[in-house]
Design an enzyme around this catalytic site. Structure first.
Site, PDB file in Angstrom:
ATOM      1  N   LYS A 189       0.770  -1.158  -0.043  1.00 36.99           N
ATOM      2  CA  LYS A 189       0.150  -0.153   0.072  1.00 36.99           C
ATOM      3  C   LYS A 189       0.833   1.161   0.045  1.00 36.99           C
ATOM      4  CE  LYS A 189      -1.453   1.669   3.967  1.00 36.99           C
ATOM      5  NZ  LYS A 189      -1.073   3.030   4.351  1.00 36.99           N
ATOM      6  N   ASN A 190       1.904   1.125   0.957  1.00 38.00           N
ATOM      7  CA  ASN A 190       2.786   2.443   0.904  1.00 38.00           C
ATOM      8  C   ASN A 190       3.841   2.720  -0.231  1.00 38.00           C
ATOM      9  OD1 ASN A 190       0.988   2.946   3.387  1.00 38.00           O
ATOM     10  ND2 ASN A 190       3.052   2.311   4.922  1.00 38.00           N
TER      11      ASN A 190
ATOM     12  N   ARG B 138      -5.963  10.266   4.477  1.00 33.43           N
ATOM     13  CA  ARG B 138      -5.197  11.383   5.089  1.00 33.43           C
ATOM     14  C   ARG B 138      -3.972  11.296   4.272  1.00 33.43           C
ATOM     15  NH1 ARG B 138      -0.697  11.734   6.389  1.00 33.43           N
ATOM     16  NH2 ARG B 138       0.048  13.581   7.291  1.00 33.43           N
TER      17      ARG B 138
ATOM     18  N   CYS C 160      -5.079  11.889  12.453  1.00 35.43           N
ATOM     19  CA  CYS C 160      -5.608  10.940  12.137  1.00 35.43           C
ATOM     20  C   CYS C 160      -5.644   9.932  13.424  1.00 35.43           C
ATOM     21  CB  CYS C 160      -4.916  10.169  11.133  1.00 35.43           C
ATOM     22  SG  CYS C 160      -3.512   9.407  11.524  1.00 35.43           S
TER      23      CYS C 160
ATOM     24  N   ARG D 281      -1.048  14.791  12.382  1.00 37.07           N
ATOM     25  CA  ARG D 281      -0.137  14.357  11.425  1.00 37.07           C
ATOM     26  C   ARG D 281       0.416  15.700  10.432  1.00 37.07           C
ATOM     27  NH1 ARG D 281      -0.929   9.085  10.117  1.00 37.07           N
ATOM     28  NH2 ARG D 281       0.746   9.079   8.659  1.00 37.07           N
ATOM     29  N   PRO D 282       1.547  16.330  11.328  1.00 35.76           N
ATOM     30  CA  PRO D 282       1.762  17.751  10.439  1.00 35.76           C
ATOM     31  C   PRO D 282       2.331  17.462   9.374  1.00 35.76           C
ATOM     32  CG  PRO D 282       3.205  16.836  12.352  1.00 35.76           C
ATOM     33  CD  PRO D 282       2.188  16.110  12.456  1.00 35.76           C
ATOM     34  N   ILE D 283       2.284  18.451   8.622  1.00 38.76           N
ATOM     35  CA  ILE D 283       3.006  18.595   7.156  1.00 38.76           C
ATOM     36  C   ILE D 283       3.948  19.615   6.923  1.00 38.76           C
ATOM     37  CG2 ILE D 283       0.852  17.310   6.157  1.00 38.76           C
ATOM     38  CD1 ILE D 283       0.106  20.096   5.051  1.00 38.76           C
ATOM     39  N   ASP D 284       4.494  20.153   8.034  1.00 38.96           N
ATOM     40  CA  ASP D 284       5.612  21.107   7.985  1.00 38.96           C
ATOM     41  C   ASP D 284       6.578  20.792   7.145  1.00 38.96           C
ATOM     42  OD1 ASP D 284       5.803  19.359  10.091  1.00 38.96           O
ATOM     43  OD2 ASP D 284       7.464  20.550  10.728  1.00 38.96           O
ATOM     44  N   LEU D 285       7.286  19.593   7.038  1.00 37.73           N
ATOM     45  CA  LEU D 285       8.333  19.254   6.351  1.00 37.73           C
ATOM     46  C   LEU D 285       7.838  19.087   4.909  1.00 37.73           C
ATOM     47  CD1 LEU D 285       9.804  16.250   8.807  1.00 37.73           C
ATOM     48  CD2 LEU D 285      10.244  18.867   8.627  1.00 37.73           C
TER      49      LEU D 285
ATOM     50  N   ASP E  90       5.015   0.569  11.935  1.00 38.88           N
ATOM     51  CA  ASP E  90       3.853  -0.002  11.391  1.00 38.88           C
ATOM     52  C   ASP E  90       3.816  -1.653  11.689  1.00 38.88           C
ATOM     53  OD1 ASP E  90       3.717   1.273   8.065  1.00 38.88           O
ATOM     54  OD2 ASP E  90       3.264   2.268  10.042  1.00 38.88           O
TER      55      ASP E  90
ATOM     56  N   ILE F 275       8.046   7.073  16.863  1.00 45.94           N
ATOM     57  CA  ILE F 275       7.612   7.711  15.682  1.00 45.94           C
ATOM     58  C   ILE F 275       6.236   8.381  15.702  1.00 45.94           C
ATOM     59  CG2 ILE F 275       7.067   7.409  13.070  1.00 45.94           C
ATOM     60  CD1 ILE F 275      10.070   6.657  13.988  1.00 45.94           C
TER      61      ILE F 275
ATOM     62  N   ARG G  75      -8.238  -0.703   4.711  1.00 45.45           N
ATOM     63  CA  ARG G  75      -7.327   0.394   3.956  1.00 45.45           C
ATOM     64  C   ARG G  75      -6.116  -0.267   3.593  1.00 45.45           C
ATOM     65  NH1 ARG G  75      -5.746   4.445   7.804  1.00 45.45           N
ATOM     66  NH2 ARG G  75      -4.355   4.870   5.999  1.00 45.45           N
TER      67      ARG G  75
HETATM   68  C1  EPZ Z   1       4.276   6.618   6.041  1.00 46.34           C
HETATM   69  O1  EPZ Z   1       3.425   7.814   6.671  1.00 46.34           O
HETATM   70  C2  EPZ Z   1       3.251   5.531   6.041  1.00 46.34           C
HETATM   71  N1  EPZ Z   1       2.171   5.852   5.178  1.00 46.34           N
HETATM   72  C3  EPZ Z   1       2.829   5.167   7.603  1.00 46.34           C
HETATM   73  O2  EPZ Z   1       2.168   4.175   7.366  1.00 46.34           O
HETATM   74  C4  EPZ Z   1       4.194   4.785   8.352  1.00 46.34           C
HETATM   75  O3  EPZ Z   1       3.947   4.696   9.667  1.00 46.34           O
HETATM   76  C5  EPZ Z   1       5.091   6.219   8.077  1.00 46.34           C
HETATM   77  O4  EPZ Z   1       5.425   6.582   6.895  1.00 46.34           O
HETATM   78  C6  EPZ Z   1       6.430   6.095   8.938  1.00 46.34           C
HETATM   79  O5  EPZ Z   1       7.127   4.768   8.365  1.00 46.34           O
HETATM   80  C7  EPZ Z   1       2.092   5.929   4.026  1.00 46.34           C
HETATM   81  O6  EPZ Z   1       3.209   5.763   3.270  1.00 46.34           O
HETATM   82  C8  EPZ Z   1       0.927   5.932   3.123  1.00 46.34           C
HETATM   83  P1  EPZ Z   1       6.346  10.319   8.109  1.00 46.34           P
HETATM   84  P2  EPZ Z   1       4.024   9.366   6.776  1.00 46.34           P
HETATM   85  O7  EPZ Z   1       6.181  11.605   7.392  1.00 46.34           O
HETATM   86  O8  EPZ Z   1       4.751   9.805   5.701  1.00 46.34           O
HETATM   87  C9  EPZ Z   1       6.260  13.533  11.606  1.00 46.34           C
HETATM   88  C10 EPZ Z   1       0.558   2.771   7.611  1.00 46.34           C
HETATM   89  O9  EPZ Z   1       0.179   1.968   8.846  1.00 46.34           O
HETATM   90  N2  EPZ Z   1       6.065  14.525  10.641  1.00 46.34           N
HETATM   91  O10 EPZ Z   1       7.675   9.481   8.203  1.00 46.34           O
HETATM   92  O11 EPZ Z   1       3.088  10.239   7.419  1.00 46.34           O
HETATM   93  C11 EPZ Z   1       4.903  12.707  12.076  1.00 46.34           C
HETATM   94  O12 EPZ Z   1       4.024  13.473  12.562  1.00 46.34           O
HETATM   95  C12 EPZ Z   1       0.720   3.961   7.632  1.00 46.34           C
HETATM   96  O13 EPZ Z   1       0.533   1.961   6.487  1.00 46.34           O
HETATM   97  C13 EPZ Z   1       6.277  15.921  10.955  1.00 46.34           C
HETATM   98  O14 EPZ Z   1       6.393  16.194  12.190  1.00 46.34           O
HETATM   99  O15 EPZ Z   1       5.177   9.246   7.877  1.00 46.34           O
HETATM  100  C14 EPZ Z   1       5.470  11.316  12.419  1.00 46.34           C
HETATM  101  O16 EPZ Z   1       5.543  11.547  13.814  1.00 46.34           O
HETATM  102  C15 EPZ Z   1       0.558   4.617   9.013  1.00 46.34           C
HETATM  103  N3  EPZ Z   1       6.276  16.769   9.987  1.00 46.34           N
HETATM  104  C16 EPZ Z   1       6.529  11.191  11.925  1.00 46.34           C
HETATM  105  O17 EPZ Z   1       7.108  12.392  11.501  1.00 46.34           O
HETATM  106  C17 EPZ Z   1       5.824  16.375   8.549  1.00 46.34           C
HETATM  107  O18 EPZ Z   1       5.768  17.055   7.801  1.00 46.34           O
HETATM  108  C18 EPZ Z   1       6.871  10.148  10.649  1.00 46.34           C
HETATM  109  O19 EPZ Z   1       5.848  10.582   9.477  1.00 46.34           O
HETATM  110  C19 EPZ Z   1       5.685  15.018   8.475  1.00 46.34           C
HETATM  111  C20 EPZ Z   1       5.921  14.118   9.348  1.00 46.34           C
END
Ligand code: EPZ
Length: 419
Positions: free
Chosen positions: A22-23, A92, A116, A121-125, A306, A328, A398
């Site tokens: 999926k990811n 999301r 979620c 789930r911030p998107i600042d990065l 995960d 995480i 999902r």
């Molecule tokens: C991806 O989510 C996966 N989803 C998640 O899988 C997985 O748990 C995660 O990566 C970590 O491996 C998909 O690929 C669709 P991150 P993502 O950005 O991209 C923080 C599942 O069960 N963060 O690496 O959202 C965030 O809050 C799902 O299949 C910021 O602070 O993960 C989190 O604490 C769940 N600012 C950490 O980083 C940002 O701009 C990891 O987030 C982005 C993230």
């Protein structure tokens, strides 16, 4: 609401073909938007998140259709830069479309994805990286409005955290930017490598995916391609945990064993025997597993967040006490409350979960709160005394294709109901 009923106490034996990841397919589907072209995506899993992504692609002007396990995306006539609030709410991770829409249209408008089940789930990065590429981004009243100033320009981007989604958005947006983009402290997950392989197969110029430094040199256009999505390493972990819990002998076909390098040793240390060859993983489990010392979730190649929930289900019936540290996400232990309702003995202190293995779990009614946590409840139901009813299984659907059918084919007494 749909639910799953499972009667505990049945061993799992046989073999299954692992679904596509999926990811991996979600960011690849976003990548189909970059440049005109037709992409044939092989081994695309049938999941509700994939259906949501297809709705988004269609709303942007793509033509999409299934041919067996292949999804064909014709992105020649993309004519829209906006994802509706309804579609954003459906999934999301729709934020991963942001970079692709900007690369294609020069503008983009999405509603903020919000939090979620796993917490905010911030998107600042994501925003930081896209701004560095020359995108003007305004966040107002819950909407993100983007506009490229002149052209996307390659640059050096240092991520303070190896965010998977931010790495994907930056990579996708930079494949057609002017010049070179370097992403330092990039996410290294196998899904990042798969996305880079897909984009390179269309003519992109990406080097270093899978390492912490990725170099992308912008190209003028991308073409058509056929790409096979990698196997889902988290679904593999879930199925291996199920066999370790119920005991049995199961062969996973169409797997990538190397993607489970941080997981297989854990399941072996807990007492199961695992045999790996090429694209197959066989697990043989005869006795009750032993506890695992400490599991710390980390960015790849560390232990994946995960996999925390399925391995916690395994630990809940192990001999001894296991400790988990969730580094995480800030709210990824909701399944522990449900497992405790089944007789597990799990104490949560902030990021730390202490799991004291119990001899027995008991069937009752439990709720899925998120994707992997929901799957962990199915695993617990496979070994619990009596019948377990798992509610809100839309979370599970999902990311798991036909989870009830897969376990039924291996000997479980499991069914789903849509009432
Ligand atoms: C991806 O989510 C996966 N989803 C998640 O899988 C997985 O748990 C995660 O990566 C970590 O491996 C998909 O690929 C669709 P991150 P993502 O950005 O991209 C923080 C599942 O069960 N963060 O690496 O959202 C965030 O809050 C799902 O299949 C910021 O602070 O993960 C989190 O604490 C769940 N600012 C950490 O980083 C940002 O701009 C990891 O987030 C982005 C993230």
């Amino acid at each position: 609401m749909s639910c799953i009923y499972v009667e505990g106490g049945h061993k799992l034996n046989g073999e299954i073909d692992l679904q596509g990841a999926k990811n991996s397919c979600l960011p690849i589907l976003a990548g189909t938007l970059v440049g005109k072209g037709i992409s044939v995506i092989h081994n695309c899993p049938r999941l509700t998140d994939v259906e949501a992504a297809i709705k988004i692609l269609n709303s942007l002007g793509c033509k999409t259709y299934w041919k067996g396990r292949d999804l064909i995306v014709d992105a020649n006539d993309v004519n829209c830069d906006t994802i509706s609030e309804t579609l954003m709410r459906e999934m999301r991770s729709s934020i991963v479309f942001l970079g692709a829409i900007i690369a294609r249209m020069g503008t983009a408008e999405l509603s903020s994805p919000g939090g979620c089940e796993l917490g905010p789930r911030p998107i600042d990065l994501h925003i930081y990286g896209l701004k560095k590429l020359g995108v003007d981004i305004k966040e107002e009243r819950g909407f993100i409005k983007c506009k490229v100033n002149n052209k996307l320009r390659g640059t050096k981007i240092v991520l303070p955290f190896p965010s998977v989604g931010a790495t994907e958005n930056i990579m996708i947006a930079s494949v057609v930017a002017q010049g070179e983009t370097i992403i330092h402290n990039a996410a290294q997950e196998p899904e990042i490598v798969d996305l880079a392989n897909y984009l390179n197969s269309r003519g992109a110029n990406i080097k270093g995916a899978g390492d912490s430094c990725i170099v992308i040199n912008g190209v003028k256009k991308l073409g058509n391609t056929e790409h096979t999505v990698i196997p889902d390493r988290i679904v593999a972990t879930t199925y291996l945990s199920a066999v370790a819990m119920t005991t049995g002998d199961v062969l996973l076909n169409k797997a990538n064993p190397q993607d489970l390098d941080s997981i297989i040793p854990v399941i072996e240390e807990m007492g199961s025997r695992i045999f790996v060859e090429k694209d197959k993983i066989r697990i043989v489990s005869k006795d009750r597993v032993k506890a695992i010392k400490t599991i710390r979730t980390m960015p790849y190649p560390g232990f994946p967040t995960d996999a925390q929930a399925p391995i916690m289900a395994l630990a809940s019936i192990a001999k001894g006490t296991s400790v988990f540290v969730e580094n995480i996400f800030e709210n990824r232990y909701k399944h522990a409350i449900e497992l405790n309702r089944m007789g597990a003995d799990i104490k949560i202190e902030g990021k730390v979960a202490v799991v004291k293995g119990v001899d027995k779990l008991f069937g009752t009614t439990v709720k899925s709160h998120d994707l992997r946590g929901g799957a962990s409840l199915v695993l617990a139901g496979l070994v619990a005394d009596g019948v377990t009813k798992i509610e809100d299984i839309h979370h599970i659907e999902r990311g798991y294709q036909d989870i009830d059918k897969v376990f039924k084919d291996l000997g479980a007494k499991i069914s789903r109901s849509d009432v």
